[in-house]
Design a protein around this motif. Structure first.
Motif, PDB file in Angstrom:
ATOM      1  N   TYR A 140       0.881  -1.243  -0.114  1.00  0.00           N
ATOM      2  CA  TYR A 140      -0.046  -0.053   0.167  1.00  0.00           C
ATOM      3  C   TYR A 140       0.755   1.430   0.008  1.00  0.00           C
ATOM      4  N   ALA A 141       2.225   1.052  -0.065  1.00  0.00           N
ATOM      5  CA  ALA A 141       2.940   2.370  -0.256  1.00  0.00           C
ATOM      6  C   ALA A 141       2.681   2.899  -1.691  1.00  0.00           C
ATOM      7  N   LEU A 142       2.208   2.366  -2.494  1.00  0.00           N
ATOM      8  CA  LEU A 142       1.904   3.035  -3.959  1.00  0.00           C
ATOM      9  C   LEU A 142       0.220   2.731  -4.084  1.00  0.00           C
ATOM     10  N   PRO A 143      -0.651   3.323  -3.569  1.00  0.00           N
ATOM     11  CA  PRO A 143      -1.893   2.982  -3.762  1.00  0.00           C
ATOM     12  C   PRO A 143      -2.555   2.858  -5.119  1.00  0.00           C
ATOM     13  N   GLU A 144      -2.209   3.732  -6.127  1.00  0.00           N
ATOM     14  CA  GLU A 144      -2.646   3.736  -7.309  1.00  0.00           C
ATOM     15  C   GLU A 144      -1.457   3.262  -8.252  1.00  0.00           C
ATOM     16  N   ARG A 145      -1.596   2.210  -9.103  1.00  0.00           N
ATOM     17  CA  ARG A 145      -0.652   1.545 -10.050  1.00  0.00           C
ATOM     18  C   ARG A 145      -1.178   1.792 -11.247  1.00  0.00           C
ATOM     19  N   GLU A 146       0.105   2.084 -12.169  1.00  0.00           N
ATOM     20  CA  GLU A 146      -0.338   2.203 -13.640  1.00  0.00           C
ATOM     21  C   GLU A 146      -0.462   0.778 -14.209  1.00  0.00           C
ATOM     22  N   VAL A 147      -1.156   0.780 -15.227  1.00  0.00           N
ATOM     23  CA  VAL A 147      -1.584  -0.541 -16.036  1.00  0.00           C
ATOM     24  C   VAL A 147      -0.957  -0.494 -17.225  1.00  0.00           C
ATOM     25  N   TYR A 148      -0.242  -1.822 -17.755  1.00  0.00           N
ATOM     26  CA  TYR A 148       0.497  -1.899 -18.891  1.00  0.00           C
ATOM     27  C   TYR A 148      -0.111  -3.242 -19.439  1.00  0.00           C
ATOM     28  N   TYR A 149      -0.239  -3.341 -21.040  1.00  0.00           N
ATOM     29  CA  TYR A 149      -0.609  -4.521 -21.595  1.00  0.00           C
ATOM     30  C   TYR A 149       0.621  -4.899 -22.667  1.00  0.00           C
ATOM     31  N   LEU A 150       0.860  -6.117 -22.776  1.00  0.00           N
ATOM     32  CA  LEU A 150       1.886  -6.656 -23.495  1.00  0.00           C
ATOM     33  C   LEU A 150       1.049  -7.626 -24.756  1.00  0.00           C
ATOM     34  N   PHE A 151       1.088  -7.357 -25.865  1.00  0.00           N
ATOM     35  CA  PHE A 151       0.421  -7.788 -26.723  1.00  0.00           C
ATOM     36  C   PHE A 151       1.247  -8.413 -27.847  1.00  0.00           C
ATOM     37  N   ARG A 152       1.196  -9.673 -28.389  1.00  0.00           N
ATOM     38  CA  ARG A 152       1.707 -10.083 -29.436  1.00  0.00           C
ATOM     39  C   ARG A 152       0.988 -10.802 -30.430  1.00  0.00           C
ATOM     40  N   GLY A 153       1.077 -10.049 -31.526  1.00  0.00           N
ATOM     41  CA  GLY A 153       0.025 -10.608 -32.727  1.00  0.00           C
ATOM     42  C   GLY A 153       0.862 -11.075 -33.936  1.00  0.00           C
ATOM     43  N   LYS A 154       0.215 -12.137 -34.652  1.00  0.00           N
ATOM     44  CA  LYS A 154       1.058 -12.912 -35.724  1.00  0.00           C
ATOM     45  C   LYS A 154      -0.056 -12.853 -36.897  1.00  0.00           C
ATOM     46  N   SER A 155       0.732 -12.640 -38.109  1.00  0.00           N
ATOM     47  CA  SER A 155      -0.144 -12.649 -39.364  1.00  0.00           C
ATOM     48  C   SER A 155       0.816 -12.987 -40.639  1.00  0.00           C
ATOM     49  N   LYS A 156       0.657 -14.145 -41.248  1.00  0.00           N
ATOM     50  CA  LYS A 156       1.523 -14.381 -42.138  1.00  0.00           C
ATOM     51  C   LYS A 156       2.636 -14.776 -42.246  1.00  0.00           C
TER      52      LYS A 156
END
Length: 275
Positions: free
Chosen positions: A108-124
Motif C-alpha cells: 500500500y506504499a503505492l495506492p494507485e498503480r499504472e497498468v500496461y498490456y503486452l500484446f503479441r500478434g502474428k499474421s502471415k
C-alpha cells in the motif's frame, strides 16, 4: 531497480525468444522484477515497488497473445491507465496480496498503480509486439463507458416495450449500474440452485488496435514496441529518463523513436526495435 522500463529492457534483450516462443505465457519473464505472477485473472504480473520511489515501479501488467493482427478481448476487467491496488487485494484471502507480501513488497506504499498490456500478434509469418500503457484504451472513464452502454440497453428496451419514463428515473437507473463491480459479484438468489454472475467483456475497436496498419502504419511488422502517452509533458520527460536508465546508450541508439496519434486520445511516444 524495478519498473516497467526495466521490464521492457528485459524484453528487448530477449526479443528473439519473445518472437518465437509458442505461447507468450511461457516466455521466461524476469521474476526478479515481479512481486506477483498469476494466471486466469487480472493482472498477470505486478512489478515490485521501488522503496525510493524513483521510478515508483509497482506497475500492473496483462499479457495477451493473438494468432492474428487483432487485439484479443479483455475478459472481466475493462482496460484502464491505472488501478487502485486496494481493489485487487481486498478480501480475507487475496492471492495477489499474499504473493506481494511474501515477496516483501510494501503493497500500500503505492495506492494507485499504472497498468500496461503486452500484446503479441502474428499474421502471415510476421509478428508485432507492443508493450502499451493502458490509457491507450481508456479514452473515456470506465464508469462513463458502462453508463453509456447500459443507457443504450435501457433505451432499446423502453422502445421495444413502448414505455416512457421520466429523464430523472432513467438517469437514476443508469447510475445504479455504473460500477463494474455491480456485474462482477456473484449473486445468490433464494431457492435457486445456481448462482449468477454477469461477466463484462471488452473488445478493442479498430482505433484501439495497434496492429492495424491502416491506422498505425508506424508499427511495422517484426518489431518490438514500447508505447507510452506523450502527455502531460512532465510525465513523458520522466518516462524517457527512466528508459535511458534501464537501457544502455548503445541499446537506445539501436531503437527508433517516433510518435503515433490516437484518433481519440492524443499522441503516444513509441520506442521501436526490429526483432
Amino acid at each position: 531497480m524495478y519498473s516497467i522500463y526495466h521490464f521492457f529492457a528485459h524484453l528487448y534483450r530477449n526479443r528473439n525468444r519473445l518472437e518465437w516462443v509458442p505461447k507468450l505465457e511461457d516466455f521466461p519473464f524476469d521474476v526478479e522484477l515481479l512481486s506477483y505472477k498469476g494466471k486466469g485473472r487480472f493482472p498477470d504480473f505486478a512489478i515490485r515497488v521501488n522503496p525510493d520511489g524513483n521510478p515508483s515501479g509497482g506497475e500492473l501488467l496483462e499479457v495477451k497473445d493473438s494468432k492474428s493482427y487483432s487485439v484479443p478481448s479483455f475478459n472481466s476487467t475493462i482496460p484502464t491507465g491505472s488501478k487502485l491496488i486496494a481493489e485487487l487485494t481486498s478480501g480475507k484471502r487475496s492471492v495477489i496480496r499474499e504473493q506481494m507480501a511474501a515477496a516483501g513488497d510494501d503493497i500500500y506504499a503505492l495506492p494507485e498503480r499504472e497498468v500496461y498490456y503486452l500484446f503479441r500478434g502474428k499474421s502471415k509469418g510476421k509478428t508485432k509486439i507492443c508493450l502499451v500503457h493502458g490509457s491507450f484504451f481508456e479514452t473515456i472513464k470506465v464508469e462513463q463507458l458502462i453508463q453509456k452502454a447500459f443507457g443504450q440497453v435501457l433505451d432499446e428496451r423502453l422502445t421495444e416495450e413502448d414505455l416512457d419514463i421520466s429523464e430523472e428515473l432513467r438517469e437514476l437507473m443508469v447510475r445504479v449500474f455504473s460500477r463494474q463491480d455491480s456485474f462482477s459479484r456473484v449473486r445468490d438468489v433464494e431457492d435457486a440452485t445456481v448462482k449468477l454472475r454477469f461477466r463484462v467483456m471488452t473488445e478493442a475497436k479498430k482505433e484501439g488496435n495497434l496492429f492495424n496498419s491502416k491506422i498505425y502504419p508506424e508499427i511495422r511488422d517484426n518489431t518490438l514496441n514500447f508505447v507510452i502517452p506523450n502527455h502531460p509533458i512532465d510525465k513523458i520527460e520522466k518516462r524517457k529518463l527512466y528508459l535511458q536508465q534501464a537501457l544502455s546508450t548503445s541499446e537506445l541508439a539501436q531503437g527508433e523513436t517516433f510518435t503515433i496519434t490516437h484518433p481519440f486520445n492524443g499522441d503516444f511516444f513509441v520506442l521501436s526495435y526490429s526483432l
